[in-house]
Design a protein around this motif. Sequence first.
Motif, short mmCIF file in Angstrom:
data_model
loop_
_atom_site.label_atom_id
_atom_site.label_comp_id
_atom_site.label_asym_id
_atom_site.label_seq_id
_atom_site.Cartn_x
_atom_site.Cartn_y
_atom_site.Cartn_z
N ILE A 2 0.85 -1.19 0.00
CA ILE A 2 0.00 0.00 0.00
C ILE A 2 0.88 1.24 0.00
CG2 ILE A 2 -1.67 1.31 1.38
CD1 ILE A 2 -2.79 -1.44 2.29
N ARG A 3 0.59 2.15 -0.95
CA ARG A 3 1.36 3.39 -1.08
C ARG A 3 0.54 4.55 -0.51
NH1 ARG A 3 5.74 4.38 -4.20
NH2 ARG A 3 4.81 6.34 -4.83
N ILE A 4 1.16 5.28 0.42
CA ILE A 4 0.50 6.39 1.08
C ILE A 4 1.20 7.69 0.69
CG2 ILE A 4 -0.04 7.46 3.31
CD1 ILE A 4 -0.09 4.59 4.48
N LEU A 5 0.40 8.69 0.34
CA LEU A 5 0.91 10.04 0.12
C LEU A 5 0.52 10.86 1.34
CD1 LEU A 5 2.14 12.33 -1.55
CD2 LEU A 5 -0.06 12.55 -2.73
N LEU A 6 1.52 11.32 2.08
CA LEU A 6 1.32 12.09 3.31
C LEU A 6 1.59 13.55 3.02
CD1 LEU A 6 1.07 12.46 6.42
CD2 LEU A 6 3.50 11.87 6.56
N ALA A 7 0.59 14.40 3.23
CA ALA A 7 0.74 15.85 3.06
C ALA A 7 0.57 16.49 4.44
CB ALA A 7 -0.29 16.40 2.08
N GLU A 8 1.66 17.00 4.98
CA GLU A 8 1.69 17.58 6.33
C GLU A 8 2.71 18.70 6.34
OE1 GLU A 8 1.41 18.91 9.73
OE2 GLU A 8 0.23 17.06 9.75
N ASP A 9 2.29 19.92 6.69
CA ASP A 9 3.20 21.06 6.63
C ASP A 9 4.14 21.15 7.83
OD1 ASP A 9 0.80 21.74 8.07
OD2 ASP A 9 1.43 23.84 8.05
N ASP A 10 3.80 20.53 8.94
CA ASP A 10 4.67 20.54 10.11
C ASP A 10 5.75 19.47 9.94
OD1 ASP A 10 5.38 19.26 12.88
OD2 ASP A 10 4.67 21.30 13.34
N GLN A 18 5.59 9.68 8.89
CA GLN A 18 6.19 8.90 7.81
C GLN A 18 6.93 7.69 8.37
OE1 GLN A 18 9.06 10.98 5.34
NE2 GLN A 18 8.90 9.44 3.74
N GLY A 19 7.73 7.93 9.40
CA GLY A 19 8.48 6.83 10.02
C GLY A 19 7.57 5.77 10.61
N ALA A 20 6.52 6.19 11.30
CA ALA A 20 5.59 5.24 11.91
C ALA A 20 4.89 4.39 10.86
CB ALA A 20 4.57 5.98 12.77
N CYS A 33 3.16 20.26 1.49
CA CYS A 33 2.00 21.09 1.17
C CYS A 33 1.15 20.39 0.10
CB CYS A 33 2.42 22.48 0.71
SG CYS A 33 3.39 22.49 -0.81
N GLY A 34 -0.06 20.87 -0.03
CA GLY A 34 -0.98 20.29 -1.00
C GLY A 34 -0.51 20.40 -2.43
N THR A 35 0.07 21.55 -2.78
CA THR A 35 0.51 21.72 -4.17
C THR A 35 1.62 20.73 -4.52
OG1 THR A 35 1.96 23.54 -3.46
CG2 THR A 35 -0.19 24.14 -4.36
N ALA A 36 2.45 20.36 -3.56
CA ALA A 36 3.51 19.38 -3.82
C ALA A 36 2.94 17.97 -3.95
CB ALA A 36 4.55 19.42 -2.69
N ALA A 37 1.74 17.74 -3.45
CA ALA A 37 1.12 16.42 -3.53
C ALA A 37 0.52 16.14 -4.91
CB ALA A 37 0.03 16.29 -2.47
N LEU A 48 -3.61 5.76 -0.76
CA LEU A 48 -4.22 6.56 0.30
C LEU A 48 -3.57 7.93 0.36
CD1 LEU A 48 -6.02 6.79 2.93
CD2 LEU A 48 -4.02 6.00 4.18
N LEU A 49 -4.40 8.97 0.37
CA LEU A 49 -3.94 10.32 0.64
C LEU A 49 -4.22 10.59 2.11
CD1 LEU A 49 -3.00 13.21 -0.04
CD2 LEU A 49 -5.39 13.71 -0.66
N LEU A 50 -3.18 10.81 2.88
CA LEU A 50 -3.29 11.16 4.30
C LEU A 50 -2.86 12.61 4.41
CD1 LEU A 50 -3.69 10.39 7.28
CD2 LEU A 50 -1.31 9.61 7.30
N THR A 51 -3.80 13.50 4.67
CA THR A 51 -3.48 14.92 4.61
C THR A 51 -3.96 15.69 5.84
OG1 THR A 51 -3.72 16.96 3.29
CG2 THR A 51 -5.58 15.43 3.25
N ASP A 52 -3.10 16.61 6.26
CA ASP A 52 -3.51 17.57 7.27
C ASP A 52 -4.56 18.46 6.60
OD1 ASP A 52 -3.65 19.15 9.52
OD2 ASP A 52 -1.65 20.01 9.32
N ILE A 53 -5.47 19.01 7.36
CA ILE A 53 -6.48 19.88 6.76
C ILE A 53 -5.96 21.30 6.64
CG2 ILE A 53 -8.77 20.88 7.05
CD1 ILE A 53 -9.66 18.22 8.26
#
Length: 124
Positions: A2-10, A18-20, A33-37, A48-53
Amino acid sequence: MIRILLAEDDEAMRVYLQGALQNAGYSVVAVDCGTAAIPHLMNDDIDLLLTDIVMPEMDGIELAQQCAKISPMTRIMFITGFAAVSLRAGREAPQAKVLSKPFHLRDLVMEVRRAFNVPEHASV
């Protein structure tokens, strides 16, 4: 896998999540950021897109809406530290799970497993 795309600015949170997720057996691409995703959604096979709001440039809700257009089979999960934002996400975004910060990493991994109907003790 499973490939996850994580978008988180912090940055600290992004590295931690990412490590977990990688330790749990997932392939994770992390962006700040969203634009980089967007290019990853267009060019990579993301499950799966896992994104901060709340993020600068493009918030997670807008990113989820773009994801639904670009890659409609990609599942979406939000993470947020703001309860009011989580209510907004439920109304404005494609069908998605919302995890409110703080959350335990085991809860995150469990929700990802649920999203893909992976049994709790199965390898991913």
